[in-house]
Design a protein around this motif. Structure first.
Motif, PDB file in Angstrom:
ATOM      1  N   LEU A  89      87.083  53.027  17.636  1.00 12.17           N
ATOM      2  CA  LEU A  89      87.189  54.732  17.890  1.00 12.17           C
ATOM      3  C   LEU A  89      85.955  55.191  18.412  1.00 12.17           C
ATOM      4  O   LEU A  89      86.027  55.744  19.283  1.00 12.17           O
ATOM      5  CB  LEU A  89      87.651  55.409  16.548  1.00 12.17           C
ATOM      6  CG  LEU A  89      89.101  54.704  16.052  1.00 12.17           C
ATOM      7  CD1 LEU A  89      89.438  55.675  14.774  1.00 12.17           C
ATOM      8  CD2 LEU A  89      90.080  55.500  16.913  1.00 12.17           C
ATOM      9  N   LYS A  90      84.758  54.718  17.822  1.00  9.46           N
ATOM     10  CA  LYS A  90      83.580  55.110  18.188  1.00  9.46           C
ATOM     11  C   LYS A  90      83.100  54.906  19.710  1.00  9.46           C
ATOM     12  O   LYS A  90      82.571  55.455  20.637  1.00  9.46           O
ATOM     13  CB  LYS A  90      82.175  54.764  17.392  1.00  9.46           C
ATOM     14  CG  LYS A  90      82.105  55.595  16.143  1.00  9.46           C
ATOM     15  CD  LYS A  90      80.966  55.176  15.318  1.00  9.46           C
ATOM     16  CE  LYS A  90      80.978  55.800  13.885  1.00  9.46           C
ATOM     17  NZ  LYS A  90      80.224  56.832  14.051  1.00  9.46           N
ATOM     18  N   ARG A  91      83.543  53.505  20.080  1.00 14.63           N
ATOM     19  CA  ARG A  91      83.218  53.115  21.293  1.00 14.63           C
ATOM     20  C   ARG A  91      84.350  53.834  22.383  1.00 14.63           C
ATOM     21  O   ARG A  91      83.886  54.067  23.550  1.00 14.63           O
ATOM     22  CB  ARG A  91      83.465  51.538  21.573  1.00 14.63           C
ATOM     23  CG  ARG A  91      82.720  51.189  22.623  1.00 14.63           C
ATOM     24  CD  ARG A  91      83.252  49.359  22.837  1.00 14.63           C
ATOM     25  NE  ARG A  91      84.701  49.415  23.109  1.00 14.63           N
ATOM     26  CZ  ARG A  91      85.111  49.443  24.386  1.00 14.63           C
ATOM     27  NH1 ARG A  91      84.392  49.492  25.242  1.00 14.63           N
ATOM     28  NH2 ARG A  91      86.513  49.499  24.487  1.00 14.63           N
ATOM     29  N   MET A  92      85.422  54.019  21.824  1.00 14.24           N
ATOM     30  CA  MET A  92      86.413  54.720  22.789  1.00 14.24           C
ATOM     31  C   MET A  92      85.835  56.231  23.184  1.00 14.24           C
ATOM     32  O   MET A  92      85.749  56.666  24.189  1.00 14.24           O
ATOM     33  CB  MET A  92      87.526  54.910  22.291  1.00 14.24           C
ATOM     34  CG  MET A  92      88.543  53.756  22.161  1.00 14.24           C
ATOM     35  SD  MET A  92      89.313  53.536  23.968  1.00 14.24           S
ATOM     36  CE  MET A  92      88.787  51.791  24.115  1.00 14.24           C
ATOM     37  N   ALA A  93      85.416  56.776  21.982  1.00 16.19           N
ATOM     38  CA  ALA A  93      84.715  57.992  22.291  1.00 16.19           C
ATOM     39  C   ALA A  93      83.270  58.093  23.261  1.00 16.19           C
ATOM     40  O   ALA A  93      83.019  59.003  23.961  1.00 16.19           O
ATOM     41  CB  ALA A  93      84.278  58.985  21.048  1.00 16.19           C
ATOM     42  N   ILE A  97      77.771  53.232  23.511  1.00 17.94           N
ATOM     43  CA  ILE A  97      77.386  53.118  22.180  1.00 17.94           C
ATOM     44  C   ILE A  97      76.502  51.955  21.754  1.00 17.94           C
ATOM     45  O   ILE A  97      76.739  50.960  22.389  1.00 17.94           O
ATOM     46  CB  ILE A  97      78.550  53.515  21.111  1.00 17.94           C
ATOM     47  CG1 ILE A  97      77.988  53.811  19.749  1.00 17.94           C
ATOM     48  CG2 ILE A  97      79.183  52.028  20.968  1.00 17.94           C
ATOM     49  CD1 ILE A  97      79.195  55.162  19.183  1.00 17.94           C
ATOM     50  N   ILE A  98      75.393  52.135  21.084  1.00 16.85           N
ATOM     51  CA  ILE A  98      74.841  51.193  20.426  1.00 16.85           C
ATOM     52  C   ILE A  98      74.620  51.207  18.818  1.00 16.85           C
ATOM     53  O   ILE A  98      74.448  52.100  18.381  1.00 16.85           O
ATOM     54  CB  ILE A  98      73.161  51.138  21.049  1.00 16.85           C
ATOM     55  CG1 ILE A  98      73.115  51.295  22.429  1.00 16.85           C
ATOM     56  CG2 ILE A  98      72.349  50.073  20.418  1.00 16.85           C
ATOM     57  CD1 ILE A  98      71.652  51.718  22.893  1.00 16.85           C
ATOM     58  N   VAL A  99      74.981  50.038  18.489  1.00 16.41           N
ATOM     59  CA  VAL A  99      75.063  50.002  16.859  1.00 16.41           C
ATOM     60  C   VAL A  99      73.860  49.340  16.439  1.00 16.41           C
ATOM     61  O   VAL A  99      73.505  48.535  16.760  1.00 16.41           O
ATOM     62  CB  VAL A  99      76.202  48.785  16.568  1.00 16.41           C
ATOM     63  CG1 VAL A  99      76.413  48.944  14.848  1.00 16.41           C
ATOM     64  CG2 VAL A  99      77.414  49.298  17.066  1.00 16.41           C
ATOM     65  N   SER A 100      73.269  50.306  15.583  1.00 18.78           N
ATOM     66  CA  SER A 100      71.807  50.136  15.171  1.00 18.78           C
ATOM     67  C   SER A 100      72.179  49.705  13.448  1.00 18.78           C
ATOM     68  O   SER A 100      72.683  49.940  12.895  1.00 18.78           O
ATOM     69  CB  SER A 100      71.092  51.267  14.974  1.00 18.78           C
ATOM     70  OG  SER A 100      69.835  50.991  14.088  1.00 18.78           O
ATOM     71  N   MET A 101      71.833  48.133  13.554  1.00 16.48           N
ATOM     72  CA  MET A 101      72.074  47.443  12.383  1.00 16.48           C
ATOM     73  C   MET A 101      70.947  47.570  11.548  1.00 16.48           C
ATOM     74  O   MET A 101      69.833  46.791  11.803  1.00 16.48           O
ATOM     75  CB  MET A 101      72.544  45.877  12.599  1.00 16.48           C
ATOM     76  CG  MET A 101      73.391  45.780  13.877  1.00 16.48           C
ATOM     77  SD  MET A 101      74.995  45.313  13.146  1.00 16.48           S
ATOM     78  CE  MET A 101      74.870  43.466  12.997  1.00 16.48           C
ATOM     79  N   LYS A 102      71.109  48.223  10.138  1.00 17.17           N
ATOM     80  CA  LYS A 102      70.013  48.380   9.500  1.00 17.17           C
ATOM     81  C   LYS A 102      70.485  47.406   7.996  1.00 17.17           C
ATOM     82  O   LYS A 102      71.017  47.874   7.440  1.00 17.17           O
ATOM     83  CB  LYS A 102      69.975  49.793   9.014  1.00 17.17           C
ATOM     84  CG  LYS A 102      69.371  50.450  10.045  1.00 17.17           C
ATOM     85  CD  LYS A 102      68.781  51.852   9.464  1.00 17.17           C
ATOM     86  CE  LYS A 102      67.826  52.631  10.343  1.00 17.17           C
ATOM     87  NZ  LYS A 102      68.481  53.289  11.349  1.00 17.17           N
ATOM     88  N   ILE A 103      69.981  46.067   8.244  1.00 21.72           N
ATOM     89  CA  ILE A 103      70.555  45.155   7.276  1.00 21.72           C
ATOM     90  C   ILE A 103      69.154  44.734   6.612  1.00 21.72           C
ATOM     91  O   ILE A 103      68.213  44.471   6.889  1.00 21.72           O
ATOM     92  CB  ILE A 103      70.909  43.960   8.208  1.00 21.72           C
ATOM     93  CG1 ILE A 103      72.142  44.175   8.950  1.00 21.72           C
ATOM     94  CG2 ILE A 103      71.412  42.701   7.092  1.00 21.72           C
ATOM     95  CD1 ILE A 103      72.718  43.103   9.830  1.00 21.72           C
ATOM     96  N   ASP A 104      69.475  44.403   5.275  1.00 21.34           N
ATOM     97  CA  ASP A 104      68.532  44.102   4.255  1.00 21.34           C
ATOM     98  C   ASP A 104      67.798  42.898   4.712  1.00 21.34           C
ATOM     99  O   ASP A 104      68.536  41.850   4.801  1.00 21.34           O
ATOM    100  CB  ASP A 104      68.914  44.360   2.866  1.00 21.34           C
ATOM    101  CG  ASP A 104      67.814  44.246   1.918  1.00 21.34           C
ATOM    102  OD1 ASP A 104      67.348  45.374   1.039  1.00 21.34           O
ATOM    103  OD2 ASP A 104      67.281  43.261   1.763  1.00 21.34           O
TER     104      ASP A 104
END
Lengths: 135, 138
Positions: A89-93, A97-104
């Protein structure tokens, strides 16, 4: 005539344009402000030497993964399957879009891989591994 | 006298305008967050069923195991390396592959039990070696 006595000049700064200046600053900040909508999960992100600055706050979606393998997007805990649908949905909008992965940093790769697969299915393939800067 | 009484225009006191705008300005100044987003950019490959078979020449494999040890090299010639040496090793391999007329592709494969921190370390080293084509092995 014994010499002209100079009358002391009264220095005054006109403050009439002050509101205009402040208005201009105000408008600048109003336009550039992006409110932080969510808080995410407490994570310790790893550090890297080659980390670069990511511009375009409006195009960034944040995805948190903590040590207990919980995934959070927009302050909602979700399963990888839900990640796929929300990211789609976010990519459609917003196709940029870039997904920022905040991974431990202590996460196992297994959960990282699951998030990768979820994003691949949503076709949101531009990602950023959020890191601190080393050295 | 039929002169109409002159209407007085209402005066508007604008002196507090500055205060109001100041207040708003301070609000936005405080709420603005400075962009602190930093990280390693990466583009994930398309889903596994869309992947077309690629060439094998020029591919350098990097494996990360459950004990976070690194194995790297061209197919069949992988050997164990320490994390900080990956960058130099890659530069060497890049030159070697270029001399054969190919371009380098780095394929990273991490086991499910490996730790994310080391995976990022590998990616960091690969980025430092200025390698453009990176793929994730499924």
């Amino acid at each position: 005539m014994i010499g002209n006595k100079k009358e002391p000049v009264e220095g005054k700064i006109s403050t009439a344009s002050m509101p205009d200046i402040i208005f201009m600053l105000l408008i600048f900040f109003m336009v550039s402000t992006v409110f932080r909508e969510f808080r995410g999960l407490p994570v310790r992100i790893p550090s890297a030497v080659s980390s670069e600055r990511i511009d375009g706050k409006r195009n960034i979606a944040h995805c948190y993964v903590d040590v207990n393998d919980r995934i959070s997007i927009d302050d909602k805990l979700m399963t990888p399957r839900e990640v796929t649908s929300i990211m789609y949905l976010k990519r459609m909008a917003n196709p940029r879009i870039i997904v920022s992965m905040k991974i431990d940093e202590n996460c196992k790769y297994e959960i990282v891989d699951r998030v990768h697969k979820a994003l691949q299915e949503a076709d949101a393939r531009r990602i950023v591994y959020a890191t601190l800067t080393k050295e | 006298m039929l002169k109409k009484p002159q209407r007085k225009l209402g005066d508007f006191n604008a002196s507090s305008m500055a205060d109001i705008t100041f207040l708003l300005l301070v609000f936005f100044l405080v709420t603005t967050t400075v962009s602190t987003d930093r990280g390693i950019l990466f583009v994930l490959p398309p889903t596994a069923d869309e992947v077309t078979p690629t060439r094998v020449r020029g591919v350098v494999n990097i494996f990360l195991n459950d004990e976070n040890q690194v194995l790297m090299g061209q197919r069949g010639r992988e050997e164990e390396v320490a994390m900080p040496q990956i960058r130099n090793r890659l530069t060497m391999l890049q030159r070697e592959i270029a001399s054969q007329g190919d371009s380098i592709i780095v394929s990273i494969k991490a086991t499910p039990g490996s730790t994310y921190r080391y995976y990022v370390d590998i990616l960091d080293q690969v980025k430092l070696a200025r390698i453009q084509r990176i793929s994730l092995a499924p």
